[in-house]
Write a protein that holds these residues in place. Structure first.
Motif, short mmCIF file in Angstrom:
data_model
loop_
_atom_site.label_atom_id
_atom_site.label_comp_id
_atom_site.label_asym_id
_atom_site.label_seq_id
_atom_site.Cartn_x
_atom_site.Cartn_y
_atom_site.Cartn_z
N VAL A 1 1.03 -1.90 -1.73
CA VAL A 1 2.06 -1.07 -2.56
C VAL A 1 3.36 -1.23 -1.72
CG1 VAL A 1 0.33 0.41 -3.11
CG2 VAL A 1 1.69 1.11 -1.46
N VAL B 1 -3.28 7.02 -4.66
CA VAL B 1 -4.15 5.82 -4.77
C VAL B 1 -5.22 6.21 -3.77
CG1 VAL B 1 -4.83 3.25 -4.55
CG2 VAL B 1 -2.58 4.07 -5.07
N ALA C 1 -5.85 -3.39 -7.53
CA ALA C 1 -4.39 -2.88 -7.02
C ALA C 1 -3.38 -4.06 -7.32
CB ALA C 1 -4.43 -3.07 -5.33
N VAL D 1 -2.49 -1.15 -9.88
CA VAL D 1 -1.37 -0.57 -9.26
C VAL D 1 0.10 -1.10 -9.25
CG1 VAL D 1 -1.15 0.63 -7.04
CG2 VAL D 1 -3.57 0.37 -8.02
#
Length: 305
Positions: free
Chosen positions: A112, A147, A209, A213
């Motif tokens: 991230v 998350v 992800a 994400v």
């Protein structure tokens, strides 16, 4: 009952709950990497355009015209939590064959950050309902997105789902995607904070992800390029596929005699995920792709250097 959306349908739902953050002025160094929230003029001349990524040259330009702050869409604060009673922190000993080293939160926190967020890893690994609820509620005060992942075999999924449903509106899905598993998403807490849960298997979590994400973070950041770049490439080796499921095959791109995509032989471990600099996109209706055919490839912007 779980839903079974396509990858595109699930991604659309996730982007609906990932709203861009409210803009505010940030000191120059803190603004680095964020998205400019409004146009900047030097006199009557437009020198910085709204929506652009603030890089080192933009920081220098702002300083040269006397600005010590810039109006920005801030970096989303993303909290990453792993839960499960069989998870063990790296550096500690595994007690028995059921234990596994906690991998996902380390990988997801850095992922991230690579997407442009401020990633925060929760160091406590909740093992039961009350612990997990307390951890999530504690993190809501600093999170723009949460998350959560569990154990490799998804044994903790029911625990995570039960806690989240106490905190907000949660939808459970199993996307039509190979090597996937159950996901949750929704809004929780007093501020309706977005949350997404990923499967416990680290390879599956890493792909999820990337596909789900990262675009959420890019939208929250106000970035003009939410999605990874894609290109066409000739497939070097054949790939099998399951009709009815989209696939994302770890691959290496090369540019000898045109753009060539080589699917890595071992797809089931983190080595392939680490080695890959691209993902070959397998359409949902595909039964396989033969060597020599042209494929769509998502570029991961990784380098061996």
């Amino acid at each position: 009952m779980e839903q079974q959306p396509s990858v595109e349908e699930l991604l659309a739902k996730l982007l609906e709950i990932a709203a861009p953050l409210a803009p505010f002025d940030m000191p120059l160094l803190d603004a680095h990497g964020a998205t400019l929230a409004s146009d900047i003029y030097a006199g009557e001349r437009l020198v910085l355009r709204s929506g652009s990524r603030i890089r080192s040259t933009q920081i220098g330009l702002a300083a040269s015209i006397g600005l010590d702050r810039l109006p920005t869409l801030p970096h989303p604060r993303v909290v990453v939590i792993s839960a499960g009673d069989d998870l063990v922190e790296p550096g500690q000993a595994l007690a028995d064959s059921e234990d596994e080293f906690e991998t996902n939160s380390w990988m997801l926190t850095t992922a991230v950050r690579e997407a442009g967020a401020n990633g925060f890893r929760v160091h406590t690994i909740p093992e039961n309902h009350q612990q997990l609820r307390e951890v999530i509620e504690d993190q809501l005060v600093r999170a723009d997105l949460i998350v959560i992942s569990g154990e490799r075999h998804d044994e903790s999924f029911e625990l995570i789902t039960a806690v989240l449903k106490e905190l907000g509106e949660i939808t459970t899905v199993r996307p039509k995607m190979s090597e996937s598993g159950l996901h949750n998403f929704g809004l929780i807490g007093p501020d309706s904070t977005p949350v997404i849960t990923l499967p416990g298997d680290p390879v599956v979590a890493g792909i999820a992800a990337e596909i789900f994400v990262r675009p959420m973070i890019r939208k929250m950041l106000g970035a003009p390029n939410i999605f990874r770049n894609q290109l066409k490439a000739k497939l070097k080796n054949s790939i099998s596929a399951v009709p009815g499921e989209s696939g994302f095959v770890r691959a290496v791109l090369s540019s000898e005699n045109g753009v060539i995509a080589t699917a890595l032989e071992e797809q089931g471990d983190l080595v392939s995920l680490s080695d890959a600099n691209s993902l070959i996109i397998i359409p949902e209706n595909s039964a396989g792709i033969k060597a020599g055919e042209i494929v769509d490839v998502m570029v991961l912007e990784r380098s061996s250097n």
